[in-house]
Scaffold this active site. Structure first.
Site, PDB file in Angstrom:
ATOM      1  CD  GLU A  49     -10.054   0.955 -11.873  1.00  0.00           C
ATOM      2  OE1 GLU A  49      -9.618   1.856 -12.614  1.00  0.00           O
ATOM      3  OE2 GLU A  49      -9.309   0.276 -11.149  1.00  0.00           O
ATOM      4  CG  HIS A  66      -5.849   3.293  -1.349  1.00  0.00           C
ATOM      5  ND1 HIS A  66      -4.720   2.610  -1.736  1.00  0.00           N
ATOM      6  CD2 HIS A  66      -6.192   4.069  -2.401  1.00  0.00           C
ATOM      7  CE1 HIS A  66      -4.373   2.984  -2.955  1.00  0.00           C
ATOM      8  NE2 HIS A  66      -5.271   3.872  -3.383  1.00  0.00           N
TER       9      HIS A  66
END
Lengths: 451, 325
Positions: free
Chosen positions: B60, B129
């Site tokens: 990322e 998550h």
């Protein structure tokens, strides 16, 4: 934070309540709005509900204890709070400090004694203009704490939402004169609106009006209206309150010849009593006459709201009912608009429920005028104390045969003496006299009572 | 109006903007060949080719940094994170580069890029998550943070985000992708920073964004059954926030509840309450309440997951509390 559950103020003049029963035990889960205890007040037995969900961690006031309004009766733990917090929390003590002043809040109508008022509260008539401006003296008076009492242990503080404060300021209402319906007696928007009474017809009245074709003529002049006091009116209010703290009373007495009314009553009882489900009493006629005279002098159907007079758009007639250890004043809503037969029925029902102490709060609150009748005890005349929140009360004595002079003739007639006590801050003698004239005329030509 | 899913609306926005401006490109994990982990980039590779639709390694910080650099050099990149949980790996790029370049270069450089992907809880994805992390970005001056709740808002706002001259963090609701709604035909843009009254009411203001807007509308329907007329203000953008819309509504209803999926402490909702108490103090008839996700990591178990999040019932209860009912 563990939350103290406080003795709620369940009616206008409730000062304390006695715990009759606990519906929950320590450790029980409580839903918001769920009844947790039953409380006896001076008027009725009512339930105390929880404001929020949680667990009843501790009962402070056992069954049988009498607790002042605003004082803690139990401790509630909200979800996720540990027991330990409750044990350490000095909940009852701060609650006492915080809540106690709230009940010192001056009851509706009764202004604080002059010497405990902040200087700003005394608004002289000549400064009336200044007081009307937001932020001027009137505001300070409404919000400033009263001077600390000699003991110095508490300062009067009004709990109100910011919005309620602003609305009261604009309307020049004294927040202390309002009954707070929010948590811990917080004055909220709805309370101020109620006090300001927007002038819209009350739903109850609207329903009644559809049913009764005579509404218009009977209710001429009545509407919800907040009338700011003139300078003169304010001076009168102040001076009268100085002379007699609370509501300064004056008394007017009138004799009413009841001969025709008694004949009418006899006819009614002979012809329609069965259909109406019971006999018509003299008191029913008196109540009706009082109710119908108020729309003719709407100024009397009023209460004090700070430096304004709140005129009420409907006649909600209270009548004193003697009960064991005291008296109650159930209220007949729209007593001028409902059909007479309904008034008779309602008066009987309410009196029965009052004696059984089964009245609901809305059956004894919200009166705009009261009638007290001690005629059944043979009392010929007396003076009554005005119900706080109203402008006058009518005290009615027994109907008895007396010598009546009509023209130059002496004859025997049935006569009743009625005495009006008026609150001189709100009304004056001439107004009261006009109300009594209307009352007398209605009873002496009683067919109009049947509308 | 045609009805489409939130996912299809986003996909339509991307297709339109790729066609509208050839400087627009997208990069991220699985955006090209796999056509997106959530199929938001479907058809882009086939239509616009691999120079503009670029699969990246799992890094990322790397591909978000590339997007920022590309934006500084004049392109209009979109970086897709598979979920915003992974965007934390690129937080340094967003906070220290994307948000700062404009001011640090004295206005010579600006960063017209979009960081987009799903956020919030979905279904049993457990603590790592299932996070609502918008406050991490809403805190940073120099960023805009957009969180649409409906397909129509998603499409109009994504197009505006791509055309915006500032870095825009565009957080989609992971649980919203399959939800459907009407979407206006033809091209339209929705201004960033404008709230939407999803329901007009007079009794209480319910402030919300992203998926919570849908939950709050259900709460409003519950309240309606009890005769309570709630106004639902969907912020749509949480930085900059539409202060006027919030204050106008609170001034009308005199009471507010802020509904937020994120944890309660140091969050966007707290700042909204701060705004209300400062700017609408004299209009308040009750304390402003907040309904948040429970202040704990999200459990995996289905029943516990449900218990963690705001529900129509918990929101309605708060609304009744501020109404003193």
């Amino acid at each position: 934070m563990p939350t103290p559950i406080l003795m709620p103020k369940l009616s206008d003049d409730m000062r304390e309540g006695k715990i009759l029963a606990w519906k929950k035990r320590e450790g029980d889960a409580v839903e918001s709005g769920e009844a947790i205890a039953e409380v006896e007040t001076d008027k009725a037995n009512l339930e105390v509900e929880a404001y929020s969900a949680g667990k009843l961690s501790k009962i402070i006031a056992p069954v049988g204890a009498t607790v002042e309004c605003g004082q803690p009766i139990a401790i509630l733990l909200e979800e996720g709070e540990a027991e330990g917090e409750a044990a350490e929390a000095p909940a009852p003590a701060p609650a006492k400090k915080v809540a106690a002043p709230a009940q010192h809040a001056v009851p509706k109508e009764a202004a604080a004694p002059p010497d405990s008022q902040p200087a700003a509260a005394a608004v002289a008539p000549e400064s009336a203009g200044a007081a009307r401006q937001p932020g001027a003296k009137g505001v300070g008076a409404a919000l400033a704490p009263a001077a600390e009492p000699a003991g110095g242990e508490s300062v009067e503080r009004v709990r109100a939402s910011p919005l309620a404060k602003r609305m009261a300021r604009v309307a020049e209402l004294d927040l202390r004169s309002l009954e707070g319906s929010g948590p811990r007696g917080r004055v909220v928007k709805a309370d101020v609106e109620r006090a300001m009474a927007s002038g819209e017809p009350r739903p109850a009245a609207a329903v009644a009006s559809e049913k009764s074709p005579r509404v218009k003529s009977a209710s001429q002049g009545l509407r919800d209206q907040l009338v700011p006091m003139s300078g003169m009116r304010r001076t009168i209010a102040r001076r009268m309150a100085e002379a007699k703290p609370g509501a300064p009373h004056f008394y007017l007495t009138i004799d009413v010849e009841m001969t025709t009314a008694l004949e009418l009553r006899a006819q009614l009882n002979e012809q329609v009593a069965e259909e109406w489900g019971g006999k018509v009493s003299v008191n029913d006629l008196v109540l009706r006459a009082a109710a119908l005279s108020l729309p003719r002098r709407p100024e009397v159907n009023a209460s004090l709201a700070g430096e304004s007079v709140q005129r009420h758009g409907a006649v909600h007639l209270g009548f004193a009912v003697s009960v064991e250890d005291g008296l109650l004043t159930p209220v007949i809503r729209d007593a001028d608009r409902i059909p007479f037969s309904q008034l008779v029925k309602k008066a009987r029902e309410l009196a029965e429920r009052a004696r059984a102490r089964k009245l609901k709060p809305d059956e004894y609150q919200g009166g705009t005028f009261t009638v007290s009748n001690l005629g059944m005890y043979g009392v010929t005349s007396f003076s009554a104390i005005i119900n706080p929140g109203e402008a006058a009360i009518l005290a009615v004595g027994a109907v008895g045969k007396r010598a009546v002079v009509s023209g130059d003739e002496l004859r025997v007639g049935s006569v009743m003496t009625a005495t009006l006590s008026g609150d001189h801050r709100i009304i004056d003698g001439a107004l009261g006299a006009q109300l009594l004239q209307a009352f007398k005329a209605l009873l002496e030509q009683p067919l109009r009572l049947l509308s | 109006m045609p009805v489409m899913t939130y996912r299809e609306a986003l996909n339509a926005a991307l297709h339109e903007e790729f066609a509208h401006d050839e400087r627009v490109l997208i990069l991220g994990e699985e955006v090209a060949l796999y056509q997106g982990a959530f199929k938001v980039t479907q058809g882009l590779l086939q239509k616009f080719g691999d120079r503009r639709v670029i699969d990246t390694p799992i890094s990322e910080a790397g591909f978000v940094g590339m997007a920022i650099g590309a934006a500084m050099l004049g392109l209009r990149p979109i970086a897709e994170v598979m979920t915003f949980n992974f965007s934390i790996l690129a937080l340094d790029q967003m906070v220290n580069n994307a948000a700062k370049m404009y001011s640090m270069s004295g206005g010579q450089l600006h960063v017209p890029m979009v960081l987009r992907g799903p956020g919030g809880a979905a279904h049993q994805l457990a603590s790592q998550h299932s996070q609502a992390l918008e406050q991490q970005y809403a805190h940073i001056p120099g960023l805009k943070v957009v969180m649409p709740a409906t397909p129509a808002d998603a499409k109009g706002l994504l197009k505006s985000a791509i055309r915006d001259e500032s870095p825009v963090v565009f957080i989609e609701g992971e649980a919203l992708y399959p939800t459907k709604g009407e979407v206006p035909e033809g091209e339209y843009l929705i201004e960033i920073g404008k709230a939407d009254l999803k329901r007009q009411g007079k009794d209480v203001t319910l402030i919300c964004w992203s998926r919570m807007a849908l939950v709050t509308l259900e709460a409003a329907a519950l309240l309606e059954q009890e005769g309570i007329d709630a106004e639902v203000v969907d912020l749509r953008t949480v930085r900059p926030v539409d202060q006027e819309a919030i204050l106008q509504s609170v001034r009308k209803t005199n009471r507010a509840v802020v509904v937020e999926e994120a944890w309660p402490w140091a969050s966007v909702g707290g700042s909204i309450v701060d705004l209300i108490q400062r700017e609408a103090f004299d209009d308040l008839d009750a304390p402003v309440l907040r309904i948040n996700g429970i202040d704990a990591p999200m459990p995996y178990a289905k029943n516990l997951e449900h218990a963690m999040l705001p529900t129509p019932r918990s929101i309605a209860a708060a609304a009744k509390k501020v109404l003193y009912r």
